[in-house]
Scaffold this motif. Structure first.
Motif, short mmCIF file in Angstrom:
data_model
loop_
_atom_site.label_atom_id
_atom_site.label_comp_id
_atom_site.label_asym_id
_atom_site.label_seq_id
_atom_site.Cartn_x
_atom_site.Cartn_y
_atom_site.Cartn_z
N HIS B 134 -3.77 26.94 0.68
CA HIS B 134 -5.00 27.72 0.84
C HIS B 134 -5.81 27.83 -0.44
O HIS B 134 -6.88 28.43 -0.45
CB HIS B 134 -4.69 29.11 1.41
CG HIS B 134 -4.40 29.07 2.87
ND1 HIS B 134 -3.18 28.69 3.37
CD2 HIS B 134 -5.21 29.29 3.95
CE1 HIS B 134 -3.23 28.71 4.70
NE2 HIS B 134 -4.45 29.05 5.07
N SER B 135 -5.27 27.28 -1.53
CA SER B 135 -6.04 27.32 -2.78
C SER B 135 -5.58 26.20 -3.70
O SER B 135 -4.48 25.64 -3.52
CB SER B 135 -5.84 28.66 -3.49
OG SER B 135 -4.57 28.68 -4.12
N ARG B 156 -8.13 26.83 3.72
CA ARG B 156 -8.67 28.19 3.53
C ARG B 156 -10.00 28.29 4.26
O ARG B 156 -10.95 27.55 3.99
CB ARG B 156 -8.88 28.48 2.04
CG ARG B 156 -9.33 29.90 1.76
CD ARG B 156 -9.25 30.26 0.28
NE ARG B 156 -10.45 29.92 -0.47
CZ ARG B 156 -10.57 28.88 -1.28
NH1 ARG B 156 -9.57 28.04 -1.47
NH2 ARG B 156 -11.69 28.65 -1.92
N ALA B 172 -15.57 28.64 -0.59
CA ALA B 172 -14.55 27.77 0.03
C ALA B 172 -14.66 26.33 -0.46
O ALA B 172 -13.78 25.51 -0.24
CB ALA B 172 -14.70 27.81 1.56
N GLN B 175 -12.21 23.36 -2.31
CA GLN B 175 -11.22 22.57 -1.58
C GLN B 175 -11.72 21.15 -1.32
O GLN B 175 -10.96 20.18 -1.43
CB GLN B 175 -10.88 23.24 -0.23
CG GLN B 175 -10.34 24.65 -0.40
CD GLN B 175 -10.14 25.34 0.94
OE1 GLN B 175 -9.03 25.39 1.45
NE2 GLN B 175 -11.19 25.85 1.53
#
Lengths: 462, 462
Positions: B134-135, B156, B172, B175
């Motif tokens: 998620h990161s 994420r 976001a 990513q």
């Protein structure tokens, strides 16, 4: 600790924020977080559109919608959920309409839909010469000599200069609302009306017509593309252009239906009410998504959000799903009548019936300049972070408008989403769930809940 | 007579309107009337989308778009129309990508699209165990031991609490922007990224990735539905879930392309420029309608409106269609370089690259609080009738952003349409003309022209 942090906020703010505004600001942020992160109005709207669909007053679907929305609010655990019985008109479209232009050797079928409450043509349809008009005044100057035996074609388009599309709709609306009755007075055999939209497409827009005391004649709306075609053929024709219209609608005896009401009971003043609502009925051509599935599902969401946050209102907060806005307004009238009968006091009523688009703010009906100035001074900055802070004088809504008579002290408020797209799909086969954006819908619900919260906390005397 | 009526307006206004504001107000109304009643940006956008279509930098279509837009401005009779040569990256997607989830006995094909500038997989594709993160920070804590030989799946989602969707996109975005390079550093064999949107649908969203100095590995975006499915399968799996990816993209040698520039020459200060622009290139999956056909066609419309009204600007007003915003930004850099070389002074530059949605206002880049306060005091009320009066501090645009280096005195301005729908279609197969609303587009063009007019009349020193 809590007090300290509020105090700190006060000291470090620019001084324009009171402690109360600080608390309000924090609470409104909570409301939006709930509406945007855990919102349920979009899925509820999906159910209403896809599992029930169109719900014209008196129809079996309208009854299903009453039952389902009542259960929805019961399942959410609203303090009270009940129905208000109301007798409604029961109009049916019948088989799909037919229409074509007859110009010389051309026979051109066009997209059209009977206007709501219209009478049907004879079984073989009606064929007559078309006369194109741009205003009702032209009827008076042409008189019976110019109108009798003809099909009147009202073709005044939206005035694109208006920024608010609702104003363009309002100023073009007489053609559909009262045009057929007015033409009937001079002996017209039918009326066809350019759809009330600025969009250029092939969707006809239905909507109610009211004959008044005039003899009913068949009336239908043409798509804007069809209207443009007809106008051009008339302009270029060497012999009179005719039109064939066949509609199959009928009006049945009035039916029993209901407003659906749910509430959170006020902890301090249960008889003082803040109403938030939309209309549950819809036209029959699609799913009534933006008109007004979004409004009723947002109104349910307002109370659901309060329950989710554990908010106990001082005043009674009431979600009202009015029946029969589209072709009679009987639900709104009944609501106002019962409110007076029950000696309720309405602080305010908010109506969401301009689509589920990105919120802009609210308009306040029949207030003065000082009210607008003061409400902006008090609350504008609280709504500004959500870009929903246009607090202006203007109309409210046709359902809550009935309260003007019985509850003159109630502040009547229209929720104002952005107006640009509403009349692309309003009253058309295109008013479906897929044209609703989840975020726009949820932001609207959050905005409505924020205003209800502020009224509940502070009243609305400005 | 004219003076008298202005004087009367002054006397009867609340005193907050100067004579100049009165004149401005009347002129801005003329601008909007022209844009709304006789607007041509919608039909121009139709041509760009339907007769040219996708126009990724270096493609034959991008070249067609350069030629057509140059001719468009010449045909409108702009005072000067010219090209600025710029060397651009030339990336091609190649044959449609394939991908499927391999979970136990399940083999589930999913909707995906290679990221722009990505390298291809081997001809047989790549199959490996998927690890969901998620990161980017999680990469560092897992290290090579946890990442090597795997396909990294960044999942994420958008943070729904942000009101502006651009902020959700921004937070976001790492990513996709740098995730593949960062995962490559730890030995990942490929990266798949959740599409950058809050919408739940089956459209993959492409967009550029930048490997930096890391070894390029194949990278693709999954639709949000596919990302949710993959995440659920991983969560419930008893054995490691694998993924098969096959992409066919390649990067060719740099190509020659152009910014397209058109202008109305200033009558008082021709070397002082007000720029209004968008980017002409687009992603290859659709028509680049909202991204950024709307921005370039609005920028042409600004000058067309001025010509239609017979407006002779004091300063040079320049429409700029930047090339290569999507995967390199070379056009913006070239424009800034040439502006410095030519010793031009830019008063301001306005970029429209957030879609052709209903206008909200403008954001001003790198200004201070006093600027915002003063510009609101001077101009907010002039834009308020058009509901486009949010004048706030914030970003401007990535093309005009290059001016920051060479023209530090230029005020850089982002046109701000409503943000809620942009990331539903941004960089997807769904970014087509049909998703643009004529009124919203035209109101945006009017809003941009109004600001250019005000800057031309009064400068922009606040």
């Amino acid at each position: 600790m809590k007090f300290k942090s509020i105090l700190a906020a006060l000291i470090f703010s620019a001084g324009s924020f009171t402690a109360s505004a600080q608390t309000d600001s924090v609470y409104i942020r909570k409301i939006f977080d709930e509406a945007l992160v855990k919102g349920e109005c979009y899925q509820n709207l999906h159910y209403l559109c896809k599992n029930i669909g169109q719900r014209l007053s008196g129809s079996a679907n309208a009854h299903k919608a009453v039952e389902w929305t009542k259960k929805l609010m019961e399942d959410y655990g609203f303090d009270k959920v009940y129905l208000q019985e109301v007798s409604v008109p029961h109009w049916e479209r019948g088989a799909k309409e037919q229409g074509y232009i007859l110009a010389g050797k051309t026979k051109l079928p066009v997209a059209l839909a009977a206007l709501g409450m219209s009478v049907a043509t004879p079984a073989n349809g009606v064929t007559a010469e078309v006369i194109e008009l741009h205003s009702l005044k032209q009827l008076d100057s042409l008189g019976e000599a110019g109108i009798k035996g003809k099909i009147v074609f009202f073709n005044r388009p939206f005035d694109e200069r208006f920024i608010e599309q609702g104003t363009a709709y309002g100023t073009a609306g007489d053609q559909r609302n009262i045009g057929p009755g007015a033409a009937s007075k001079y002996g017209a055999v039918a009326v066809i009306v350019r759809s009330l939209t600025s969009a250029q497409n092939d969707y006809p827009h239905t909507g109610a017509t009211n004959y008044g005391k005039n003899k009913p004649i068949p009336a239908a709306a043409l798509s804007t593309i069809a209207a443009n075609q007809l106008s051009e053929l008339i302009r270029n024709a060497k012999t009179p252009v005719k039109f064939f219209l066949k509609t199959n609608c009928r009006t049945l005896p009035d039916a029993v239906s209901y407003n659906v009401v749910g509430e959170l009971t006020g902890t301090e003043n249960a008889k003082q009410v803040i109403t938030v609502g939309g209309h549950l009925d819809s036209w029959d051509l699609a799913e009534g998504a933006h008109d007004d599935g979004t409004g009723v599902m947002q109104s349910v969401e307002v109370v659901r959000v309060f329950k989710a946050l554990g908010y106990r209102p001082k005043h009674t907060i009431r979600t009202v799903m009015f029946m029969n806005e589209e072709n009679g307004g009987r639900g709104g009238a009944k609501y106002a009548e019962l409110a007076a009968q029950n000696k309720e006091e309405h602080l305010a009523a908010i109506e969401s019936d301009e689509g589920g688009f990105t919120p802009r703010g609210f308009s306040f009906d029949g207030v003065n300049g000082a009210f607008i100035k003061n409400i902006n001074a008090a609350w504008k900055s609280l709504l500004e972070p959500y870009e929903a802070d246009r607090l202006v004088e203007g109309g409210s809504g046709s359902d809550i408008g009935h309260l003007r008579g019985t509850m003159p002290s109630a502040v009547l408020i229209g929720f104002r989403p952005d107006s640009q797209r509403y009349f692309d799909i309003h009253h058309t086969p295109n008013d479906v769930f897929e044209n609703v954006n989840k975020r726009e819908l949820e932001l609207g619900a959050g905005t409505m809940a924020a205003l209800v919260y502020l009224i509940d906390q502070h009243g609305i005397k400005f």
